[in-house]
Design a protein around this motif. Structure first.
Motif, PDB file in Angstrom:
ATOM      1  N   THR A 719       0.825  -1.204   0.000  1.00 25.14           N
ATOM      2  CA  THR A 719       0.000   0.000   0.000  1.00 25.14           C
ATOM      3  C   THR A 719       0.856   1.249   0.000  1.00 25.14           C
ATOM      4  OG1 THR A 719      -1.623  -1.226   1.291  1.00 25.14           O
ATOM      5  CG2 THR A 719      -1.904   1.155   1.166  1.00 25.14           C
ATOM      6  N   ARG A 722       2.748   1.652  -3.314  1.00 23.29           N
ATOM      7  CA  ARG A 722       1.913   2.152  -4.410  1.00 23.29           C
ATOM      8  C   ARG A 722       1.539   3.605  -4.197  1.00 23.29           C
ATOM      9  NH1 ARG A 722      -3.697  -0.265  -6.915  1.00 23.29           N
ATOM     10  NH2 ARG A 722      -3.971   1.419  -8.433  1.00 23.29           N
ATOM     11  N   ALA A 723       1.056   3.894  -2.971  1.00 22.24           N
ATOM     12  CA  ALA A 723       0.562   5.255  -2.702  1.00 22.24           C
ATOM     13  C   ALA A 723       1.651   6.295  -2.996  1.00 22.24           C
ATOM     14  CB  ALA A 723       0.082   5.358  -1.263  1.00 22.24           C
ATOM     15  N   GLU A 726       2.571   6.638  -6.638  1.00 24.25           N
ATOM     16  CA  GLU A 726       1.581   7.425  -7.377  1.00 24.25           C
ATOM     17  C   GLU A 726       1.702   8.893  -7.050  1.00 24.25           C
ATOM     18  OE1 GLU A 726      -2.385   6.019  -6.997  1.00 24.25           O
ATOM     19  OE2 GLU A 726      -1.960   4.082  -7.929  1.00 24.25           O
ATOM     20  N   ILE A 727       1.927   9.180  -5.784  1.00 21.88           N
ATOM     21  CA  ILE A 727       2.076  10.591  -5.399  1.00 21.88           C
ATOM     22  C   ILE A 727       3.268  11.214  -6.134  1.00 21.88           C
ATOM     23  CG2 ILE A 727       2.712  12.131  -3.499  1.00 21.88           C
ATOM     24  CD1 ILE A 727       1.039  10.351  -1.662  1.00 21.88           C
ATOM     25  N   ARG A 729       4.500  10.268  -8.868  1.00 22.61           N
ATOM     26  CA  ARG A 729       4.228  10.392 -10.302  1.00 22.61           C
ATOM     27  C   ARG A 729       3.332  11.579 -10.590  1.00 22.61           C
ATOM     28  NH1 ARG A 729      -0.068   6.253 -12.156  1.00 22.61           N
ATOM     29  NH2 ARG A 729      -1.204   7.716 -10.840  1.00 22.61           N
ATOM     30  N   ASP A 730       2.341  11.787  -9.718  1.00 24.80           N
ATOM     31  CA  ASP A 730       1.367  12.855  -9.987  1.00 24.80           C
ATOM     32  C   ASP A 730       1.827  14.233  -9.513  1.00 24.80           C
ATOM     33  OD1 ASP A 730      -1.396  10.607  -9.175  1.00 24.80           O
ATOM     34  OD2 ASP A 730      -0.273  10.931 -11.055  1.00 24.80           O
TER      35      ASP A 730
ATOM     36  N   PHE B 107      -4.529   0.779  -2.546  1.00 32.00           N
ATOM     37  CA  PHE B 107      -5.551   1.519  -3.281  1.00 32.00           C
ATOM     38  C   PHE B 107      -4.901   2.410  -4.328  1.00 32.00           C
ATOM     39  CE2 PHE B 107      -4.166   5.112  -0.899  1.00 32.00           C
ATOM     40  CZ  PHE B 107      -3.976   4.667   0.398  1.00 32.00           C
ATOM     41  N   SER B 108      -5.695   2.798  -5.242  1.00 31.41           N
ATOM     42  CA  SER B 108      -5.247   3.791  -6.217  1.00 31.41           C
ATOM     43  C   SER B 108      -5.507   5.166  -5.638  1.00 31.41           C
ATOM     44  CB  SER B 108      -6.023   3.600  -7.519  1.00 31.41           C
ATOM     45  OG  SER B 108      -6.251   4.850  -8.131  1.00 31.41           O
ATOM     46  N   THR B 109      -4.542   6.046  -5.618  1.00 34.47           N
ATOM     47  CA  THR B 109      -4.715   7.363  -4.998  1.00 34.47           C
ATOM     48  C   THR B 109      -5.821   8.140  -5.685  1.00 34.47           C
ATOM     49  OG1 THR B 109      -2.910   8.131  -6.397  1.00 34.47           O
ATOM     50  CG2 THR B 109      -2.369   7.600  -4.119  1.00 34.47           C
ATOM     51  N   ARG B 110      -5.899   7.986  -6.984  1.00 34.33           N
ATOM     52  CA  ARG B 110      -6.919   8.741  -7.713  1.00 34.33           C
ATOM     53  C   ARG B 110      -8.311   8.272  -7.309  1.00 34.33           C
ATOM     54  NH1 ARG B 110      -4.129   8.806 -13.393  1.00 34.33           N
ATOM     55  NH2 ARG B 110      -2.594  10.449 -13.004  1.00 34.33           N
TER      56      ARG B 110
END
Lengths: 937, 128
Positions: A719, A722-723, A726-727, A729-730, B107-110
């Motif tokens: 978790t 991934r979190a 993604e952060i 990346r965004d 989870f996916s953040t989006r």
């Protein structure tokens, strides 16, 4: 009308009956029974309606109006009780092969031959007048028809015997009955052909009577209305519509009771209802069809009676013959003939069935037992055993009947049939002109009613004893004779009139029809009252008195789940060979049947492959079985006697025989103990299996939980990975410090994930035993030192102090070095994590204990609460949070270490007091132990 | 305008960090708790509009916390359950106890942010 015409017609009718009976028997032999049908069964029951119904009812109706009804109300009411009463009689009769009334009574009271004989005697004496009645009816109506007149000239008393049509009727009936009742000895005593013929007769008589009735009502008069009007206006007939004192309630009561007993206990009724019954489900049809039949055949009784009175008045014409006289008088020969045939049908039906039933009773319950008794009396010598002497040892051998005993029985029956019919004829000749038909019929009813207390009491009351039944029957019969039979003699002139009027020897109180001063009742009610009172009274009293003295003879007739066999076991040693039993059976059932029966029986009980050892001793079960089979043919009493005589009941017991018995008994005891033991073992095994099953289920659950836990544990670092990925990346414009922090977390979690996966694999391999152990000589001291060195940095970070004390010379042990290092690292890192945050102290010591090397790792942390001390060795369980917020454990470290130590044969445990730190210890045996030994924690 | 408040409950510090970042990025005010009891007392103090609630917590587990929250605060408080266990029975249980939504880890953040928006943007029906 020509007499010869009537004779020919009668002959033809009998011929038709003959044909039907023959056909019925042939169909049965072919296996396609015609009588297996509820309607036929119900019609056969209608043999209850005899020539009395035809003639006597009308006569009685002419006298007393509805006074003929009770005789038919009784059976109608009884039909409602048939549901259980008759059904239970049928069932138990089939089970015990009871084939006659006498057999039923005898069997219920311990197979008492005396009782069976008494019942037979009473039945014969009671029924002979009834048979005479039928002969009289045929004779009178024949005379009427032949003469074309309406009055009979009472010539039968003077006609020479050889010219008396009644004699020929009796003889031809005897022939018919012999032909169809005694062709062979059937174990079930069924005569299908006869039943078919009887059913036909029931139809014929119904049709004939209805024809007569319809003719009278609509032919002579103009319908029912016309009849009623005319009757009301005629003084004689008007009286019929009121209940006369002669037909008081009391009289009705006793008549109804009487006929209720009659429908059960008349030998012919027992024969068709119970013995000839094919399927007890037919009872369901009979319960409504039979009363319906009675209704139909009685429909026109009153109209005919009224019609007769209106036409003839109370004159010369015997009201009994109205139904025939009316068509004769009004010149309707065809109707008259039809009515005659109907009456003939009714009479012949009754006679045939009644004589067959009586013949069965006489042969089974009277003659055979007497012969056997005589034989036992005469030849007191003990019977020798063994197949060679079997023929000589068999019952009745001394009477010269070494041959077919079955044939003997049949011969006895045929003689009885002829005898009974001749007796009936004789009675008819001697007494036929006396009282009206109806009276004799009722007297016969009262005779068979004497069986009621013994049978019904026997069915419902376990306390009824043989002596009670005996005394009751004798008392009832005596009263019956005195109050009912003798008066008919007196009225016929055989006894002086003063007997009736003043009593014997002038003793008024003993007047037969006003016994002890009881007057105001008609003769039947009076007789019934006294006979039933004494019969039932003696039965109950004697039974209760003798209850304890009489051996337990009760054989239940009631239908229920309990079944007692033929009771009253022979005392003493019974020894008979199967061969002997076979010979006995053969004599009655024929060679084929006997052989088949025995073979079937033996095969069912022994090894089917071994040859039948027929010379061996038959056991009690087989003996009983043979008894049952024989009783179908000769009655239960005779069967028992015969088998008993073959079985050498009275041989004295010798010492060695007693020893044999004891041996057997002790063997049986031993066997049963063995059986008990085995069954206990079985129970234990089952319990163990159940436990094992439960454990398996537990393990299964644990496995599920493990998988679930692992999945959960793996997802947690994922978790974060991934979190944050993604952060990152965004949010490309994150400040550097934050970016660095997040990336570090990602890397950490990845490492954590890797560690976890490795440990899970490790744990799995350890648990399943697929680990590759690299066993060498290991210096445990060195292992400890190396591990301490590896953890230096960790301790520095924590600000904790590590002390190691290891003796200089440590004996080598056989183990896997890397694994031991793994354990030490686990313990040390735990200690570092959980020791006091400030001034943390961890010490490691190594010493010997008995045959083991022991290592202790102590920290000064918060300790572990006792409740958790077991839990931490479970997978994925972690101790209380150390609050360090940093390095997370996987929860698998301790379980893995524990498994490793266990594998080496050591122990692994913790000691801790809350707030006073914890000490983890393990031992490793110095002697090499086989891998996988189960050591306790 | 009063800003929306979100309470984050999870025993894994790193996850808390990531969630905090996401929520703050959306302009919400945040508070955190690391176990069940702390979660309840924080809820009382902070009065969040939404709670991001992990299931596996020490002290009280997420289900019990959710139950309690619903009992005390009715439907004023949105609840999103987070868990690594995704079995259907658990989902049903959570929803039955009053959670508004259920998100499985990882989870996916989006998706998470979308769900939060949906809950905080839509009017609440009573009963959950």
């Amino acid at each position: 009308m020509s007499g010869w015409l009537v004779v020919v017609i009668s002959g033809c009718y009998l011929g038709v009956l003959f044909a039907v009976a023959y056909w019925g028997d042939r169909r049965k032999d072919a296996g396609r029974s015609v009588i297996s049908n509820g309607t036929i069964y119900a019609l056969s029951l209608a043999v209850y309606a005899t020539s009395w119904t035809f003639y006597g009812s009308v006569g009685r109706a002419a006298d007393t109006g509805a006074g003929f009804l009770p005789i038919y109300l009784g059976p109608t009411i009884m039909a409602a009780f048939w549901w259980f009463l008759l059904r239970s009689m049928i069932r138990s009769s089939k089970r015990h092969r009871i084939t006659s009334l006498a057999d039923l009574v005898a069997h219920r009271y311990g197979n008492s031959a005396v009782l069976g004989g008494l019942v037979t005697v009473i039945a014969v004496i009671g029924i002979v007048p009834y048979i005479a009645l039928q002969l009289k009816a045929v004779s009178d109506t024949f005379a009427l028809l032949r003469s074309g007149a309406v009055t009979v000239s009472h010539e039968s008393a003077t006609t020479p015997v050889l010219q008396d049509t009644a004699l020929y009727v009796a003889l031809s009936l005897a022939a018919f009955t012999i032909l169809f009742g005694t062709r062979h000895l059937d174990a079930s005593e069924r005569h299908e052909g006869m039943v078919a013929a009887i059913a036909l007769e029931s139809c014929v008589k119904l049709v004939a009577f209805l024809a007569g009735g319809l003719y009278v009502t609509f032919g002579i008069f103009d319908g029912v209305g016309d009849l009623v009007n005319r009757a009301a206006s005629n003084a004689e007939t008007a009286a019929l519509f009121t209940l006369q004192p002669h037909t008081s309630y009391q009289s009705w009561f006793w008549l109804i009771v009487l006929s209720m007993f009659a429908i059960l206990f008349l030998p012919r009724q027992f024969q068709v209802a119970v013995v000839e019954n094919v399927d007890e489900r037919h009872l369901n049809t009979a319960i409504w069809l039979f009363p319906l039949y009675l209704l139909a055949i009685n429909l026109f009784v009153l109209p005919i009676a009224i019609g007769g009175l209106l036409v003839f008045g109370r004159g010369d014409v015997n009201p009994d013959t109205f139904v025939l006289a009316l068509p004769i008088a009004t010149d309707q020969p065809l109707i008259a003939l039809t009515v005659f045939v109907g009456g003939l049908s009714a009479a012949t039906g009754m006679v045939i069935v009644e004589t067959i039933a009586l013949a069965t009773m006489v042969s089974n319950s009277l003659v055979l037992p007497s012969l056997l008794w005589f034989e036992r009396r005469l030849s007191r010598t003990p019977v020798t055993s063994g197949p060679a002497a079997a023929g000589a040892g068999l019952p009745l051998a001394s009477f010269g009947y070494g041959g077919d005993l079955g044939r003997l029985t049949l011969r006895i029956r045929r003689t009885t049939i002829v005898g009974v019919l001749l007796l009936g004829y004789a009675y008819f000749r001697l007494a036929g002109e006396g009282p009206a038909l109806v009276a004799i019929g009722l007297v016969s009813f009262a005779a068979v009613a004497q069986f009621a207390p013994a049978i019904i009491g026997g069915l419902l009351w376990r306390g009824g004893t043989r002596n009670g039944a005996l005394v009751g029957l004798l008392a009832g019969f005596a009263v019956w004779t005195y109050t009912l039979l003798l008066p008919t003699f007196a009225r016929s002139g055989w006894l002086p009139e003063s007997f009736l009027v003043e009593g014997p020897w002038g003793v008024g109180l003993l007047r037969p029809e006003q016994l002890f001063g009881l007057h105001g009742m008609d003769d039947i009610s009076h007789g019934m009252f006294w006979s039933m009172l004494l019969n039932a009274g003696c039965y109950v009293v004697v039974s209760m008195i003798g209850r304890d003295r009489e051996p337990r003879h009760f054989a239940t007739l009631r239908v229920g789940t309990e079944l007692t066999g033929l009771d009253g076991e022979p005392a003493g040693l019974s020894r008979v060979s199967v061969d002997e039993l076979q010979i006995l059976l053969q004599r009655f059932l024929g060679t084929e049947a006997a052989k088949n029966v025995l073979e079937d029986y033996l095969r069912a009980r022994e090894n089917p492959n071994s040859p039948l050892a027929t010379s061996r001793v038959a056991d009690g079960e087989l003996v009983r079985q043979v008894e049952v089979l024989l009783s179908g043919a000769v009655g239960t009493t005779s069967a028992r006697v015969m088998v008993a005589s073959v079985v050498n009941e009275n041989e004295p017991l010798y010492v060695d025989e007693v020893m044999d018995i004891l041996d057997e008994a002790s063997q049986v005891l031993a066997y049963s103990r063995e059986l008990e033991r085995k069954s206990r073992e079985l129970e234990r095994a089952t319990a163990e299996l159940r436990e094992a099953n439960e454990r398996l289920q537990d393990l299964d659950r644990l496995k599920d939980e493990f998988v679930s836990s692992v999945s959960h544990e793996l997802r947690t670092p994922l978790t974060s990975i991934r979190a944050f990925s993604e952060i990152l990346r965004d949010n490309l414009d994150l400040p550097g410090a934050e970016r660095e922090k997040f990336l570090r977390i990602v890397v950490d979690e990845t490492e954590r994930l890797t560690r976890l996966i490795n440990q899970v694999l490790d744990m799995s391999k350890l648990a399943s035993g697929t680990v590759q152990w690299n066993i060498t000589d290991v210096d445990l001291g060195g292992v400890i030192q190396d591990s301490a060195t590896a953890c230096e940095q960790l301790f520095e970070q924590r600000g904790a102090q590590l002390t190691v004390s290891v003796p200089p010379c440590v004996p080598a042990i056989r183990a896997d070095r890397d694994r031991l290092v793994q354990v030490m690292l686990n313990l040390l890192s735990n200690a570092a994590k959980f020791c006091a945050p400030v001034d943390g102290q961890v010490s490691v010591t190594l010493c010997t204990e008995h045959d083991d090397l022991r290592v202790d790792v102590t920290d000064n942390g918060d300790g572990i609460p006792p409740t958790d001390q077991e839990r931490i060795f479970e997978r994925f369980q972690q101790g209380p949070r150390a609050g360090n917020g940093g390095d997370h454990g996987t929860g698998l470290g301790l379980p893995i270490s524990h498994e490793i130590i266990r594998h080496f044969g050591g122990r692994f445990w913790v000691q801790s007091t809350p707030r006073h730190g914890a000490t983890f210890s393990f031992t490793v045996p110095m002697q090499p132990i086989r891998a996988g030994r189960k050591a306790d924690v | 305008m009063k800003s929306t408040r979100v309470l984050i409950v999870d025993d894994e510090p790193n996850i808390v960090i990531s969630l905090e970042f996401l929520m703050k990025q959306q302009g919400y005010e945040t508070a955190t708790a690391a176990d069940g009891r702390a979660a309840l007392s924080e809820a009382d103090r902070f009065r969040p509009d939404l709670v991001l609630l992990d299931i596996t917590l020490p002290e009280l587990d997420g289900f019990q916390v959710c139950e309690q929250l619903r009992a005390e605060h009715g439907s004023d408080m949105g609840v999103i359950m987070l868990t690594a266990r995704g079995r259907e029975a658990e989902v049903a249980k959570g929803l039955a106890l009053g959670a508004d939504a259920y998100v499985t880890k990882p989870f996916s953040t989006r998706d998470l942010v979308d769900t939060v928006h949906k809950l905080l943007g839509t009017p609440r029906c009573s009963g959950g």
